[in-house]
Enzyme design. Structure first.
Site, PDB file in Angstrom:
ATOM      1  N   ASN A 123      -4.093  -0.811   8.988  1.00  0.00           N
ATOM      2  CA  ASN A 123      -2.787  -0.190   9.190  1.00  0.00           C
ATOM      3  C   ASN A 123      -2.749   0.501  10.547  1.00  0.00           C
ATOM      4  O   ASN A 123      -3.235   1.620  10.692  1.00  0.00           O
ATOM      5  CB  ASN A 123      -2.543   0.806   8.048  1.00  0.00           C
TER       6      ASN A 123
ATOM      7  N   CYS B 169       1.157   3.509  10.705  1.00  0.00           N
ATOM      8  CA  CYS B 169       1.666   4.629   9.903  1.00  0.00           C
ATOM      9  C   CYS B 169       2.419   5.608  10.795  1.00  0.00           C
ATOM     10  O   CYS B 169       1.837   6.172  11.725  1.00  0.00           O
ATOM     11  CB  CYS B 169       0.541   5.376   9.187  1.00  0.00           C
TER      12      CYS B 169
ATOM     13  N   ILE C 275       6.950  -5.532   7.909  1.00  0.00           N
ATOM     14  CA  ILE C 275       6.838  -4.353   8.758  1.00  0.00           C
ATOM     15  C   ILE C 275       6.370  -3.142   7.944  1.00  0.00           C
ATOM     16  O   ILE C 275       6.603  -3.081   6.738  1.00  0.00           O
ATOM     17  CB  ILE C 275       8.208  -3.995   9.398  1.00  0.00           C
TER      18      ILE C 275
ATOM     19  N   GLY D 291       7.389  -2.817  -1.676  1.00  0.00           N
ATOM     20  CA  GLY D 291       7.019  -1.410  -1.528  1.00  0.00           C
ATOM     21  C   GLY D 291       7.920  -0.488  -2.315  1.00  0.00           C
ATOM     22  O   GLY D 291       7.720  -0.245  -3.511  1.00  0.00           O
TER      23      GLY D 291
ATOM     24  N   LYS E  85      -3.842   2.100  -2.048  1.00  0.00           N
ATOM     25  CA  LYS E  85      -3.483   3.266  -1.225  1.00  0.00           C
ATOM     26  C   LYS E  85      -4.328   3.342   0.056  1.00  0.00           C
ATOM     27  O   LYS E  85      -5.550   3.178   0.013  1.00  0.00           O
ATOM     28  CB  LYS E  85      -3.696   4.521  -2.079  1.00  0.00           C
TER      29      LYS E  85
ATOM     30  N   GLY F 232       1.800  11.017   4.595  1.00  0.00           N
ATOM     31  CA  GLY F 232       0.733  11.356   5.537  1.00  0.00           C
ATOM     32  C   GLY F 232      -0.650  10.932   5.077  1.00  0.00           C
ATOM     33  O   GLY F 232      -1.642  11.620   5.334  1.00  0.00           O
ATOM     34  N   LEU F 233      -0.705   9.754   4.405  1.00  0.00           N
ATOM     35  CA  LEU F 233      -1.984   9.124   4.064  1.00  0.00           C
ATOM     36  C   LEU F 233      -2.903  10.012   3.229  1.00  0.00           C
ATOM     37  O   LEU F 233      -4.113  10.082   3.458  1.00  0.00           O
ATOM     38  CB  LEU F 233      -2.729   8.668   5.328  1.00  0.00           C
TER      39      LEU F 233
ATOM     40  N   GLY G 215       9.349  -5.296   3.605  1.00  0.00           N
ATOM     41  CA  GLY G 215      10.423  -4.433   4.080  1.00  0.00           C
ATOM     42  C   GLY G 215      11.667  -4.676   3.248  1.00  0.00           C
ATOM     43  O   GLY G 215      12.399  -5.633   3.486  1.00  0.00           O
TER      44      GLY G 215
ATOM     45  N   SER H  27       0.824  -1.205   0.000  1.00  0.00           N
ATOM     46  CA  SER H  27       0.000   0.000   0.000  1.00  0.00           C
ATOM     47  C   SER H  27       0.864   1.264   0.000  1.00  0.00           C
ATOM     48  O   SER H  27       1.888   1.334   0.674  1.00  0.00           O
ATOM     49  CB  SER H  27      -0.884  -0.009   1.244  1.00  0.00           C
TER      50      SER H  27
END
Lengths: 244, 303
Positions: B128, B131, B192, B266, B45, B72-73, B244, B21
């Protein structure tokens, strides 16, 4: 967007800091001036964005200033060295937004995308006027290149050592139907304050991916959130919200 | 050719490779480059109840062997995601997808999950609680076993979908948090999330990121992620998605040996948009090199 391997065909220093790099490979994804490429540079994790100064079917040209580790390495590359590039990124300039006699206003290496833009505008029978701003005479590059296109070109230097003394805004006393600008953000903000004509600005932000996936370079504009890499880098002067 | 399929909570994946994500948007940018239906699935996302514009610029910084982000999402909010993004996503991706969810209270997490529960194309909800880039939510749930369990229970109470809880590495004892989520009903764990980190600009003498801190990802964190997946595998019996710093088929195999049932990719997507496809393409040959016929049998094989 395309990914490909490009070989250095030319790496020419233009002055103490600025170089011209010509990379040979499939450049067909570069469709509009104002688009950029993301180069993978040795020793760096993230790719780095470079505005495209010119292109033909099998090569593109970037002008870059040596400012850090990545560009230092790029400055020292040799003919034949290979780079992984993502090409055809970003929206590019709207060739009609500036009208028939637009100003092309470039500060330092910000003039880079304006060169390809000038070529495209001339092909469309428009009459751009280039205003190129530098700090001093020793910083100047590409003045002759713009003139060679047949573009009327005015150079300004902050210290007055060449051309008109002052900032590019002091050379904006010309009849114009619109403008295209790329350079330091303070310059672009000042440019917008000097004219009420419509303009297009090429902006820069720290990017993660360069193709719209990570939201790393999003800015607020008057027309909503925009990713500089995907919805830009070219924004209308009327939608930009200045952060400086 | 070996068998690449894995089973994640009862849903069969063609292979264990899942874009993480926040690095894959809603898939469209990548669908322009290759057929993303080669993926096991993907986690879109992060979604919150209300629209979020994200953090100020700059949000990205380079590090040795990795990167920092403090996005920041940024997202349009759950209703806009369901109304606008998911129908478009359905056109380019035809498998069950993972919805990644964030919130600022257990009730908010539950409300987002309740709304997403009605969407058939979603196979799993990835909650999640890790974050590092939002304040007063996100990671504060992932660093306390009680709060992690509370969010897990709240979400499980409103959805019939499989619930994956995404854990933070910014904890002293990952096993304790993992057990708390399992006990509260989590169907799987993913770990992670990014490691809280920062950089300072020598010229300005200020933090590079406007948010001061950000999340470290990329190859730099792979050994750390591997260790935490190992520890979580020892602590729980539910499936684990390992992520990770993975960037190769070898990394996938190593992460599965540590205890992962599937993996997420990611930061690698941002550097090489073909990373997931390249890893999937390389898996059969890499499996053969290490004498692996059935990938799913590797999970936890190093214990």
């Amino acid at each position: 967007m395309k990914q490909g391997i490009f070989a250095v065909a030319e790496n020419t220093p233009l002055n103490d800091k600025v170089s011209r790099l010509v990379l040979r490979g499939d450049a067909s994804a570069l469709e509009r001036p104002g688009q950029f490429v993301q180069l993978r540079l040795p020793g760096l994790y993230l790719r780095r964005p470079f505005s495209v100064c010119d292109r033909d079917a099998d090569s593109f040209t970037v002008l870059f200033e040596t400012v850090g580790k990545g560009t230092e390495k790029l400055r020292n590359t040799k003919t034949g060295d290979e780079f992984d590039a993502l090409t055809g990124l970003g929206n590019g300039f709207d060739l009609n937004a500036g009208g028939d006699t637009p100003l092309l206003i470039g500060g330092g290496t910000g003039l880079s995308p304006l060169y390809w833009l000038a070529k495209e505008l001339i092909m469309r029978q428009k009459q751009p006027i280039a205003l190129l701003g530098f700090n001093s005479v020793s910083d100047i590059f590409y003045e002759a290149a713009f003139r060679a296109l047949g573009v009327e070109t005015v150079v300004t230097t902050v210290d007055g050592s060449y051309g008109r003394k002052g900032f590019v805004t002091q050379a904006m006393d010309r009849e114009h139907t619109g403008f295209y600008a790329c350079g330091p953000e303070a310059m672009m903000k000042a440019v917008c304050a000097c004219t009420d004509k419509p303009g297009q600005l090429s902006l820069d932000r720290r990017m993660g991916c360069g193709f719209g996936a990570c939201m790393g370079c999003t800015v607020k504009t008057k027309s909503g959130l925009k990713r500089i890499c995907k919805d830009g880098p070219v924004l209308s002067s009327r939608e930009v919200i200045w952060e400086i | 050719m070996g068998d690449l399929s894995v089973n994640l909570c009862g849903i069969e994946l063609d292979n264990p490779v899942i874009p993480a994500s926040g690095t894959f948007g809603y898939g469209y940018e990548f669908a322009e480059l290759y057929d993303i239906n080669c993926l096991g699935t993907f986690s879109f996302k992060g979604t919150t109840l209300h629209m979020r514009t994200g953090n100020p610029q700059p949000r990205i910084a380079e590090t040795n062997a990795g990167m920092l982000n403090a996005v920041g999402l940024q997202n349009p909010g759950v209703d806009a995601v369901i109304r606008e993004e998911l129908p478009k996503l359905a056109k380019v991706f035809h498998k069950p997808v993972i919805a990644n969810v964030s919130g600022f209270s257990a009730a908010e997490y539950a409300e987002v999950c309740r709304r997403l529960d009605a969407v058939p194309q979603i196979g799993w909800l990835e909650v999640n609680i890790s974050c590092p880039n939002i304040h007063g939510g996100g990671m504060s749930f992932g660093t306390d076993p009680k709060a992690a369990a509370e969010v897990t229970r709240a979400v499980k109470g409103v959805t019939a979908k499989h619930v994956i809880v995404k854990l933070s590495p910014n904890v002293t004892d990952i096993a304790e948090i993992a057990r708390a989520c399992e006990d509260a009903g989590a169907d799987a764990l993913s770990l992670i999330n990014t490691v809280m980190a920062m950089r300072i600009d020598l010229k300005t003498r200020r933090p590079v990121l406007a948010n001061t801190t950000g999340g470290l990802s990329g190859p730099a964190v792979f050994p750390l992620a591997l260790r935490m997946v190992w520890q979580a595998y020892e602590a729980v019996s539910i499936p684990i998605i390992g992520l990770g710093g993975i960037r190769s088929a070898e990394d996938v195999i190593e992460m599965m040996l540590a205890g992962a049932t599937a993996v997420q990719i990611g930061a690698a997507n941002l550097v090489n948009p073909f990373a997931c496809r390249d890893i999937i393409d390389a898996l059969p040959e890499t499996m053969e090199r290490y004498g692996i016929k059935t990938l799913s049998k590797l999970t936890g094989g190093a214990h």
